[in-house]
Scaffold this motif. Structure first.
Motif, PDB file in Angstrom:
ATOM      1  N   GLU A 461      71.932 -54.285  86.968  1.00 38.62           N
ATOM      2  CA  GLU A 461      71.669 -54.527  88.386  1.00 38.62           C
ATOM      3  C   GLU A 461      72.388 -53.522  89.275  1.00 38.62           C
ATOM      4  OE1 GLU A 461      69.663 -56.663  89.678  1.00 38.62           O
ATOM      5  OE2 GLU A 461      69.172 -57.954  87.982  1.00 38.62           O
ATOM      6  N   PHE A 462      73.207 -52.666  88.670  1.00 38.08           N
ATOM      7  CA  PHE A 462      73.997 -51.725  89.444  1.00 38.08           C
ATOM      8  C   PHE A 462      73.609 -50.289  89.099  1.00 38.08           C
ATOM      9  CE2 PHE A 462      76.380 -55.617  88.963  1.00 38.08           C
ATOM     10  CZ  PHE A 462      76.725 -55.904  90.278  1.00 38.08           C
ATOM     11  N   TYR A 463      73.919 -49.396  90.020  1.00 37.52           N
ATOM     12  CA  TYR A 463      73.543 -47.990  89.905  1.00 37.52           C
ATOM     13  C   TYR A 463      74.822 -47.153  89.944  1.00 37.52           C
ATOM     14  CZ  TYR A 463      69.235 -50.277  91.198  1.00 37.52           C
ATOM     15  OH  TYR A 463      68.162 -51.131  91.239  1.00 37.52           O
ATOM     16  N   TYR A 464      74.832 -46.067  89.164  1.00 39.60           N
ATOM     17  CA  TYR A 464      76.051 -45.295  88.988  1.00 39.60           C
ATOM     18  C   TYR A 464      75.754 -43.813  89.138  1.00 39.60           C
ATOM     19  CZ  TYR A 464      77.453 -49.740  86.954  1.00 39.60           C
ATOM     20  OH  TYR A 464      77.698 -51.070  86.757  1.00 39.60           O
ATOM     21  N   GLY A 465      76.790 -43.070  89.540  1.00 41.90           N
ATOM     22  CA  GLY A 465      76.583 -41.641  89.642  1.00 41.90           C
ATOM     23  C   GLY A 465      77.849 -40.893  89.989  1.00 41.90           C
ATOM     24  N   GLY A 466      77.768 -39.564  89.909  1.00 41.90           N
ATOM     25  CA  GLY A 466      78.852 -38.669  90.279  1.00 41.90           C
ATOM     26  C   GLY A 466      78.457 -37.850  91.490  1.00 41.90           C
ATOM     27  N   ALA A 467      79.368 -37.762  92.470  1.00 40.08           N
ATOM     28  CA  ALA A 467      79.043 -37.162  93.760  1.00 40.08           C
ATOM     29  C   ALA A 467      79.998 -36.032  94.104  1.00 40.08           C
ATOM     30  CB  ALA A 467      79.097 -38.223  94.856  1.00 40.08           C
ATOM     31  N   GLN A 468      79.494 -35.066  94.865  1.00 43.40           N
ATOM     32  CA  GLN A 468      80.335 -33.960  95.307  1.00 43.40           C
ATOM     33  C   GLN A 468      81.426 -34.478  96.229  1.00 43.40           C
ATOM     34  OE1 GLN A 468      78.357 -30.469  96.851  1.00 43.40           O
ATOM     35  NE2 GLN A 468      80.191 -29.733  97.854  1.00 43.40           N
ATOM     36  N   ASP A 469      82.668 -34.061  95.947  1.00 47.01           N
ATOM     37  CA  ASP A 469      83.846 -34.410  96.747  1.00 47.01           C
ATOM     38  C   ASP A 469      84.176 -35.893  96.744  1.00 47.01           C
ATOM     39  OD1 ASP A 469      84.887 -32.002  97.599  1.00 47.01           O
ATOM     40  OD2 ASP A 469      83.648 -31.905  99.385  1.00 47.01           O
ATOM     41  N   ASN A 470      83.384 -36.719  96.059  1.00 44.00           N
ATOM     42  CA  ASN A 470      83.573 -38.163  96.173  1.00 44.00           C
ATOM     43  C   ASN A 470      83.570 -38.884  94.836  1.00 44.00           C
ATOM     44  OD1 ASN A 470      83.765 -38.974  99.137  1.00 44.00           O
ATOM     45  ND2 ASN A 470      82.036 -37.561  99.162  1.00 44.00           N
ATOM     46  N   GLY A 471      83.779 -38.146  93.749  1.00 42.93           N
ATOM     47  CA  GLY A 471      84.006 -38.762  92.460  1.00 42.93           C
ATOM     48  C   GLY A 471      82.838 -39.550  91.913  1.00 42.93           C
ATOM     49  N   GLY A 474      79.792 -46.714  91.723  1.00 43.08           N
ATOM     50  CA  GLY A 474      78.682 -47.567  91.307  1.00 43.08           C
ATOM     51  C   GLY A 474      78.541 -48.773  92.207  1.00 43.08           C
ATOM     52  N   GLY A 475      77.337 -49.298  92.295  1.00 42.32           N
ATOM     53  CA  GLY A 475      77.065 -50.464  93.129  1.00 42.32           C
ATOM     54  C   GLY A 475      75.577 -50.632  93.318  1.00 42.32           C
ATOM     55  N   ASN A 476      75.189 -51.391  94.337  1.00 40.48           N
ATOM     56  CA  ASN A 476      73.776 -51.551  94.669  1.00 40.48           C
ATOM     57  C   ASN A 476      73.623 -51.903  96.135  1.00 40.48           C
ATOM     58  OD1 ASN A 476      74.270 -54.334  94.907  1.00 40.48           O
ATOM     59  ND2 ASN A 476      73.559 -54.765  92.836  1.00 40.48           N
ATOM     60  N   ALA A 477      72.370 -52.113  96.556  1.00 41.90           N
ATOM     61  CA  ALA A 477      72.077 -52.334  97.965  1.00 41.90           C
ATOM     62  C   ALA A 477      72.636 -53.653  98.476  1.00 41.90           C
ATOM     63  CB  ALA A 477      70.565 -52.265  98.205  1.00 41.90           C
ATOM     64  N   ASP A 478      72.843 -54.614  97.577  1.00 43.31           N
ATOM     65  CA  ASP A 478      73.384 -55.898  98.019  1.00 43.31           C
ATOM     66  C   ASP A 478      74.803 -55.761  98.550  1.00 43.31           C
ATOM     67  OD1 ASP A 478      71.042 -57.155  97.325  1.00 43.31           O
ATOM     68  OD2 ASP A 478      71.747 -57.768  95.346  1.00 43.31           O
ATOM     69  N   ALA A 479      75.510 -54.754  98.073  1.00 45.54           N
ATOM     70  CA  ALA A 479      76.863 -54.480  98.566  1.00 45.54           C
ATOM     71  C   ALA A 479      76.952 -52.996  98.909  1.00 45.54           C
ATOM     72  CB  ALA A 479      77.908 -54.865  97.526  1.00 45.54           C
ATOM     73  N   ILE A 480      76.014 -52.546  99.726  1.00 43.86           N
ATOM     74  CA  ILE A 480      75.840 -51.111  99.958  1.00 43.86           C
ATOM     75  C   ILE A 480      77.084 -50.463 100.555  1.00 43.86           C
ATOM     76  CG2 ILE A 480      74.813 -51.416 102.256  1.00 43.86           C
ATOM     77  CD1 ILE A 480      72.907 -49.083 101.535  1.00 43.86           C
TER      78      ILE A 480
END
Length: 856
Positions: A461-471, A474-480
């Motif tokens: 139910e959760f989505y994960y990823g790596g972002a520039q400058d922001n490590g 993970g999370g989802n729209a319910d707790a955006i």
């Protein structure tokens, strides 16, 4: 499961904070290259074999993508993308402005992500620039006599490596509802806009030009007819643009302009020079005088920042960045620029940190003075610094960056009529009163820039990823707005053990892989054995074998295989790149994958155009590059349906030579066919071949959004009706929710329902009748369960694989089963499960059935 993944990732935030504090000195090292490399990688991928980059082809491809989005006709392609988040992590805001008549109306311009507006002081934000092709913003100003008239200058003013470019100056007369392009497209980066308050037909635009080359489009431009026509009124050189501009608050004929030498391409980087000087005009830009009188005109400098007093127009401050990209000096004039005195120098900082600019002052260059107090001055750097006594002493004006109460790297500061201030950073927008004792994050705009996304089968139910400058996050729209920081640095690939829910991997820049075996409470090095001196990609690829999660593969300039829960790596190939002495970023492995059908069947691509195959787990390698472009290989994907089928994608632009960049082989790479067909000329960053679609359904992530094909790549259409023309780096399929997950580089993580494409697929792939039949074959008894629950699933197609998962009301996975057969009926012991509602979902091909029961 005693320790659920969702809870543990929040604990990992504490680990992240500790990691960040101990890494401060490491992060400060070589900041010039650190800020260059993310953008260098972006444009290196898109360069031709000789290193050149075609602006014409790039912009033409983006315009084609935008046109395709408005003209699609295929059913199922026009659903909405759902923004999952994060909103709270943030992204770089270059510029901010507030309506002087109503400071609840604020505009924020992102380095890549367009313009957002709020009318309630930051409670809610909405995009207002998404219809444009290029969404990199350098400056936003409001008409001084009509705040509903908004001007936006495009292009990334901070020019971090290869920048995101713009296409001119825009004006809206209705608060951002509609926009008109006023020209200056060839100037590419507009650093500052000033409107004459006495004559709003007179507009000034400071421009840096196209930084990839020497050109005469740099300098200061003026329009006297409301933007209909422009003239260049100040030209410094073909490598020097105008980076800052201020106008006298009492006499709009008086202007001060600062020059900056800036060139950035594959072979050259100029960040300082003799062009860093200050000029003054007293006749509205007709004539200019080089200011001296104590200014350091005889030595090279980098970026210069200017600010002018709000109470005395003869008082101007100038911040000089030296060739070490730290504070060189801060100068003040009280006589309109005739003479200057230094109030702070690198020899006498008066309490100002010598590392205030972190060694990359060209990325900041901003100084601000309180419009009501000339003694109150701010320096914007990694942290925010302030003097209340005109520079005799300096103190930090906010919490240190590593606490993340206020994000690192400050780019704009504005004073509001109420006395509050707004601060734009690499991680969003903050507000404080003038004491600067307490800062509030006033935006939760989902504009985070993701390099990679990941699917976690234990928390689907959760989505994960790596972002520039922001490590990694993970999370989802319910707790955006409540996504945790799972790990720091520049975030790249996360990978999850499909068997052990407490084991997963995170990655930071240059292949620094870390692994946790306790759900994120503690991380260990996951790259032991990989030689530190190996040439590595900024986004070094690695995978867990689909046959054994304790076997991993990665690539530097050679392929490594890792073994074990905490992997130790050994090389299993020689150099697979061209191996030349050209800088390392061009010659490394960029993509690697293993067939899910045949263990040990490996494919590897490199940044210098090489493609390789091994059929014995890496003992022997065969080149399969013949007939393919000599360009950056972005992805190689073996089919999950057919043993001999493999796909490869490329990135690279050639003006007037639209090379195809997606190929398919039906013989493991011995021969290739182009399947690009009607795709626009855009870089292909990722390819997904939908499992169990018989290779009929394909998705590609491009610089202009996501494209899909449902007919084996015969035709392609842009997917979704609400994704702007933005770069998407990565895709993954969330099998549990039957969604395509996109890691965008401007709008966080977005998802698209794959179900919407079913009716366009030929009936021999999956039919609506099959989906209907499946939905009527799931039975769950009893609905109120005490000791056990019985799951019954019929199947109209013998031998079809299926998967059943059960999720509790908190979103955690509590049961999973995969099997195949003609009929399924099985009991699940729930006697020890906590009381509550449980959701059952069953997936067969692309049909998803669902039901629920209550444990009493």
């Amino acid at each position: 499961m005693k320790n659920t993944f969702l809870i543990l990732i929040f604990f990992s935030f504490l680990v992240f904070s500790c990691n960040e504090k101990t890494k401060q000195e490491v992060i400060k090292k070589d900041r010039l290259e650190q800020k260059h490399e993310p953008s260098d990688e972006f444009f290196m991928q898109r360069a031709d074999a000789d290193g050149s980059f075609s602006i014409k082809a790039y912009t033409a491809g983006l315009k084609a993508a935008q046109q395709n989005a408005s003209s699609r006709t295929v059913t199922g392609f026009d659903e909405e993308w759902i923004t999952q988040g994060p909103g709270n992590i943030g992204a770089r805001i270059n510029t901010v402005v507030a309506n002087p008549d109503d400071e609840n109306i604020i505009y924020a311009g992102f380095s890549e992500g367009g313009v957002f507006k709020t009318i309630d002081g930051g409670e809610n934000w909405f995009p207002i620039f998404d219809d444009q092709v290029l969404l990199s913003i350098g400056d936003i100003v409001l008409d001084p006599n009509d705040p509903e008239t908004v001007y936006v200058g495009t292009g990334d003013v901070n020019i971090s490596g290869y920048p995101f470019i713009g296409d001119g100056l825009y004006r809206s007369t209705d608060g951002g509802e509609t926009w008109t392009n006023l020209g200056l497209e060839e100037q590419r980066i507009i650093s500052k806009i000033i409107i004459d308050p006495n004559n709003t037909d007179r507009i000034f635009a400071a421009c840096m030009g196209l930084p990839f080359e020497r050109n005469n489009q740099r300098g200061l431009y003026r329009s006297v007819d409301h933007g209909n026509n422009w003239e260049q009124v100040l030209f410094l050189s073909d490598s020097t643009g105008v980076i800052d501009l201020v106008m006298s608050p009492e006499d709009p004929q008086v202007l001060f302009a600062a020059g900056w030498d800036r060139i950035r391409n594959n072979t050259e980087s100029i960040v300082h020079g003799q062009g860093a000087k200050i000029y003054k005009s007293i006749d509205g830009g007709d004539n200019w005088t080089l200011l001296e009188g104590g200014l350091p005109n005889d030595v090279d400098h980098s970026r210069i920042g200017l600010t002018i007093s709000g109470t005395n127009p003869d008082v101007v401050f100038a911040e000089y960045t030296n060739t070490s990209y730290q504070i060189g000096a801060i100068y003040k004039t009280v006589d309109g620029g005739v003479s200057w005195d230094s109030i702070t120098t690198e020899q006498n900082l008066n309490g100002l940190s010598g590392n205030v600019l972190g060694g990359f002052g060209w990325y900041f260059g901003q100084i601000r003075v309180n419009p009501n107090n000339d003694e109150d001055i701010f320096i914007l750097g990694v942290d925010l610094w302030r003097t209340l006594d005109g520079g005799q002493s300096w103190n930090q004006a906010g919490p240190p960056w590593w606490e993340y109460a206020v994000h690192a790297d400050k780019h704009d500061l504005v004073f509001l009529p109420s006395g509050d201030i707004l601060l734009a950073t690499d991680g969003g927008l903050y507000r404080s009163d003038l004491t600067t004792d307490l800062w509030e994050d006033i935006e939760n705009i989902p504009a985070t820039q993701f390099y990679r996304v990941a699917y976690n089968p234990h928390a689907p139910e959760f989505y994960y990823g790596g972002a520039q400058d922001n490590g990694s996050t993970g999370g989802n729209a319910d707790a955006i707005n409540d996504w945790p920081r799972i790990y720091g640095g520049d975030g790249f690939q996360m990978a999850f053990d499909p068997v052990n829910p407490d084991r997963f991997f995170v990655e930071t820049q240059r292949g620094n892989i870390n692994v946790t075996t306790n759900g994120g409470n503690f991380y260990e090095s996951g790259d032991e054995g990989i030689a530190s001196g190996d040439r590595r990609n900024w986004d070094m690829p690695y995978i867990l074998s689909p046959h054994n999660p304790d076997v991993l593969y990665t690539g530097t300039y050679r392929v490594y295989q890792g073994f074990g829960e905490i992997p130790f790596w050994d090389p299993i190939s020689d150099d697979l790149t061209d191996g030349t002495d050209i800088p390392h970023r061009y010659h490394n492995i960029t993509t690697i994958d293993e067939s899910s059908l045949i263990e040990g069947l490996l494919y590897v691509g490199t940044g210098d155009g090489n493609l390789w195959r091994s059929e014995d787990g890496g003992d022997n390698w065969i080149s399969i590059s013949a007939g393919l472009p000599d360009q950056y290989v972005t992805d190689v994907v073996p089919s999950s349906e057919y043993e001999d089928v493999v796909f490869v994608t490329y990135s690279g632009y050639r003006d007037n030579d639209f090379l195809p960049r997606i190929f398919r082989s039906d013989d493991k790479g011995e021969n290739w066919i182009d399947i690009s067909n009607n795709l626009p000329d855009l870089a292909i960053n990722e390819l997904i071949v939908l499992p169990e679609s018989e290779d009929s359904i394909l998705f590609v992530a491009t610089d202009g959004g996501v494209y899909a094909s449902v007919d084996e790549a015969e035709t392609w259409e842009r997917l979704g009706n609400n994704m702007p023309t933005i770069t998407v780096y990565d895709l993954v399929v969330n099998e549990f929710k039957n969604e395509l997950v996109a890691g965008t580089f401007a709008r966080s993580i977005m998802t698209y329902p794959i179900d919407s494409l079913f009716e366009t697929v030929d009936s021999n792939i999956v039919s609506q009748q099959e989906v209907f039949d499946l939905k009527n074959t799931l039975k769950i008894n009893p609905s109120l369960a005490n000791d056990y629950v019985k799951i019954e699933l019929g199947n109209t197609e013998p031998g079809r694989d299926f998967e059943v998962v059960i999720i509790n009301s908190g979103g955690q996975l509590v049961y999973r089963q995969k099997d195949s057969g003609d009929f399924r009926a099985f009991n699940i012991d729930v006697s020890d499960w906590p009381a509550g509602t449980y959701f059952v979902k069953t997936k067969m091909r692309h049909g998803v059935m669902q039901g629920k029961f209550v444990k009493i």
